[in-house]
Design a protein around this motif. Structure first.
Motif, PDB file in Angstrom:
ATOM      1  N   LEU A 123      32.087  -8.430  25.123  1.00 48.66           N
ATOM      2  CA  LEU A 123      32.250  -7.068  25.608  1.00 48.66           C
ATOM      3  C   LEU A 123      32.632  -6.139  24.466  1.00 48.66           C
ATOM      4  O   LEU A 123      33.328  -6.538  23.520  1.00 48.66           O
ATOM      5  N   ASP A 182      34.657  -3.391  22.520  1.00 50.61           N
ATOM      6  CA  ASP A 182      36.090  -3.057  22.489  1.00 50.61           C
ATOM      7  C   ASP A 182      36.260  -1.535  22.414  1.00 50.61           C
ATOM      8  O   ASP A 182      35.837  -0.903  21.454  1.00 50.61           O
ATOM      9  N   TYR A 183      36.902  -0.975  23.451  1.00 51.93           N
ATOM     10  CA  TYR A 183      37.136   0.476  23.488  1.00 51.93           C
ATOM     11  C   TYR A 183      38.622   0.808  23.398  1.00 51.93           C
ATOM     12  O   TYR A 183      39.039   1.905  23.777  1.00 51.93           O
ATOM     13  N   SER A 232      37.283   4.909  26.575  1.00 47.29           N
ATOM     14  CA  SER A 232      37.967   3.984  27.482  1.00 47.29           C
ATOM     15  C   SER A 232      38.410   4.654  28.779  1.00 47.29           C
ATOM     16  O   SER A 232      38.620   3.984  29.789  1.00 47.29           O
ATOM     17  N   GLY A 261      31.195   1.910  33.800  1.00 48.10           N
ATOM     18  CA  GLY A 261      32.092   1.081  32.995  1.00 48.10           C
ATOM     19  C   GLY A 261      31.427  -0.209  32.551  1.00 48.10           C
ATOM     20  O   GLY A 261      31.562  -0.623  31.388  1.00 48.10           O
ATOM     21  N   LEU A 274      30.704  -1.451  28.730  1.00 43.42           N
ATOM     22  CA  LEU A 274      31.260  -2.717  28.248  1.00 43.42           C
ATOM     23  C   LEU A 274      30.192  -3.647  27.688  1.00 43.42           C
ATOM     24  O   LEU A 274      30.455  -4.442  26.779  1.00 43.42           O
ATOM     25  N   THR A 275      28.984  -3.566  28.237  1.00 45.49           N
ATOM     26  CA  THR A 275      27.904  -4.455  27.793  1.00 45.49           C
ATOM     27  C   THR A 275      26.955  -3.769  26.818  1.00 45.49           C
ATOM     28  O   THR A 275      25.881  -4.304  26.522  1.00 45.49           O
ATOM     29  N   THR A 312      24.703  -6.174  32.145  1.00 40.60           N
ATOM     30  CA  THR A 312      25.506  -5.384  33.081  1.00 40.60           C
ATOM     31  C   THR A 312      25.500  -6.026  34.461  1.00 40.60           C
ATOM     32  O   THR A 312      26.543  -6.147  35.118  1.00 40.60           O
ATOM     33  N   HIS A 334      27.607  -9.120  34.397  1.00 43.86           N
ATOM     34  CA  HIS A 334      29.034  -8.812  34.320  1.00 43.86           C
ATOM     35  C   HIS A 334      29.564  -8.294  35.657  1.00 43.86           C
ATOM     36  O   HIS A 334      30.701  -8.621  36.056  1.00 43.86           O
ATOM     37  N   VAL A 388      37.541  -2.954  35.514  1.00 45.96           N
ATOM     38  CA  VAL A 388      36.837  -2.201  34.467  1.00 45.96           C
ATOM     39  C   VAL A 388      37.838  -1.495  33.565  1.00 45.96           C
ATOM     40  O   VAL A 388      37.734  -1.529  32.330  1.00 45.96           O
ATOM     41  N   GLU A 408      39.465  -3.939  31.243  1.00 46.47           N
ATOM     42  CA  GLU A 408      38.579  -4.403  30.176  1.00 46.47           C
ATOM     43  C   GLU A 408      38.248  -3.290  29.184  1.00 46.47           C
ATOM     44  O   GLU A 408      37.955  -3.574  28.011  1.00 46.47           O
ATOM     45  N   MET A 409      38.306  -2.038  29.627  1.00 44.22           N
ATOM     46  CA  MET A 409      38.079  -0.903  28.724  1.00 44.22           C
ATOM     47  C   MET A 409      39.332  -0.584  27.907  1.00 44.22           C
ATOM     48  O   MET A 409      39.286   0.267  27.014  1.00 44.22           O
TER      49      MET A 409
END
Length: 508
Positions: A3, A5-6, A12, A40, A44-45, A52, A55, A350, A353-354
């Motif tokens: 994924l 990275d934000y 994010s 989101g 991420l993808t 997507t 995920h 989401v 993960e963001m």
């Protein structure tokens, strides 16, 4: 799948704020949450459609499967919602809701009494915010409907008493968890002048948002302080009729058929919380039991006992052939709330993960005067909880940050700073359309979700602005009492200003 990275990027915050903005503008919560989740997942993808889709599937599976094993916590919440839907439907079919409303009308003399009754029930059901919002909604709704109190006002009272009371009480699912977190933080920074319980009590006394949110509820209930969309919804409610007995078979309901099941629901839930918590203890204590309790299992147990009790108490008042219909009606009444809650959990994944929370926390720099620290942490916690829809998640991220910043900048501010985080987390959670407690308060009141969000927001903003003044004074004076007094004065002034505008508008 790797994924993106934000954690250090403004992107994010995009999914959460997109969902929030769309929900407020379009008033279509499911669509807005769905778009936020998809956007989101795409970010991420890296925009790869196949990844997507995979995920998104993984996020859905993760709701019930984690670390190679079943994780049934969220599923139990959904089961409890279904049980509560069945519970309230059976009460409606039996006429017990209407009987209780008729009984209450003889003892409660007006709309004020109905609202005050609803607000005061929090002193009985403060053990858990989910439980409070749903159980008190079921108890109070027939009474508030009888006196033509709007569903939005009921939802506001439920929401603005649930989390504030839970976060202030040590014997609650919130309090026990926070005390456990405090124990770790005090040990980490070798702070010995406070015990975890002592720190929690001190923080509660400085939790200006929670304290004054409760006070505001009673002001609104007693004085009919209606502003913004709440004023329009209250006027509309005076011309509406909620026929709670529309599906009854005509047999008279019985008041005890509501009171006994509600008591069974409350007592069995509390007993289950104490029992499940005690299983993890070598030596039983009430606080220790609440600290280690399995809230979700306890809610399912309490809901099941409540449904059994209402079935036994309504024998003879519901036609046997109507029981399946009543059960199905109750379950379907919760489908909308369940869908919203599932989507809220997905967008929370989401947001995690963001790294939205981590990014927001970096916005506070180190080059600030120590006096500004409590108010800055309060506002940051507000934004984070609003964006993520979770006060618990905000506690988890922000309490360690607040403790670390206070120890570095001014150790005497560690308790005020952590209290400001708790207050801001509850405030942001109140205002967020994607918060589970906000959703469940709408559900408990049978209120349109966006109506609840928009009508509660002005009250939350008044209390938040007042609390911010209090934290500013607290940071510079180090006096909890002075901060409390300033918060009270600020809130009183704003209420009087709104009152004077209402009077001026009424006279034009």
């Amino acid at each position: 799948m790797q994924l993106v990275d934000y954690s250090h990027s403004y992107l994010s915050v995009v999914p959460a704020f997109l969902a929030l903005a769309l929900a407020v503008v379009t008033r279509r919560v499911l669509l807005s949450l769905g778009i936020g989740i998809i956007v989101g997942a795409l970010l991420l993808t890296g925009g790869h459609l196949a990844d997507t889709a995979v995920h998104l599937k993984d996020m859905v599976v993760a709701l019930v499967w984690e670390n190679g094993a079943w994780s049934l916590g969220k599923l139990k919440i959904l089961i409890f919602l279904l049980l509560l839907g069945i519970f309230t439907s059976l009460l409606t079919y039996s006429g017990s809701n209407q009987a209780f409303a008729d009984w209450a009308k003889q003892h409660i003399k007006g709309r004020r009494g109905a609202k005050m009754l609803t607000a005061c029930l929090v002193f009985v059901t403060f053990i858990d915010d989910y439980f409070h919002s749903l159980a008190v909604g079921a108890i109070a709704r027939p009474v508030t409907d009888k006196f033509k109190v709007s569903r939005a006002k009921l939802a506001y009272i439920l929401d603005s008493t649930a989390a504030p009371m839970c976060v202030l009480m040590p014997v609650s699912s919130w309090g026990a968890s926070i005390i456990a977190t405090l124990a770790d933080l005090l040990a980490t920074y070798k702070i010995t002048e406070y015990t975890p319980m002592g720190a929690f009590v001190s923080m509660s006394l400085m939790n200006y948002y929670a304290l004054f949110a409760l006070i505001m509820v009673f002001v609104v209930a007693y004085f009919s302080f209606d502003i913004g969309s709440m004023a329009h919804l209250e006027r509309a409610a005076l011309n509406e009729d909620h026929d709670e007995n529309a599906v009854s078979d005509g047999k008279p309901g019985r008041v005890y058929a509501l009171i006994i099941p509600v008591l069974v629901l409350i007592l069995s839930t509390i007993s289950a919380m104490l029992y499940t918590g005690a299983q993890a203890l070598d030596s039983f204590t009430v606080l220790g039991a609440f600290e280690n309790t399995d809230v979700n299992t306890s809610l399912v147990f309490g809901g099941t006992c409540g449904v059994i009790a209402v079935l036994l108490c309504t024998i003879g008042t519901i036609n046997p052939a109507d029981y399946p219909k009543a059960v199905w009606t109750g379950m379907t009444s919760m489908f909308g709330a369940i869908t919203i809650l599932i989507l809220a959990w997905l967008i929370s994944t989401v947001v995690s993960e963001m790294h939205t929370g981590e990014y927001l926390s970096t916005l506070v720099g180190n080059n600030i005067h120590s006096g500004f620290l409590p108010v800055i942490l309060f506002l940051l916690a507000c934004v984070m909880a609003f964006a993520t829809g979770t006060s618990w998640g905000t506690f988890g991220i922000m309490l360690p940050i607040a403790a670390a910043m206070a120890v570095k900048i001014d150790p005497s501010l560690i308790i005020p700073c952590m209290s400001a985080v708790m207050a801001g987390a509850v405030c942001g959670d109140h205002c967020s359309p994607i918060s589970d407690t906000t959703i469940l308060s709408s559900t408990g009141a049978h209120c349109n979700h966006i109506d609840h969000v928009t009508s509660q927001l002005p009250y939350a903003m008044i209390v938040a602005a007042s609390a911010a003044c209090g934290y500013l004074v607290l940071g510079f004076s180090h006096s909890a009492l002075l901060g409390f007094v300033v918060t009270g004065i600020a809130m009183t002034v704003m209420i009087l200003l709104f009152r004077s505008k209402q009077s001026a508008a009424a006279n034009t």
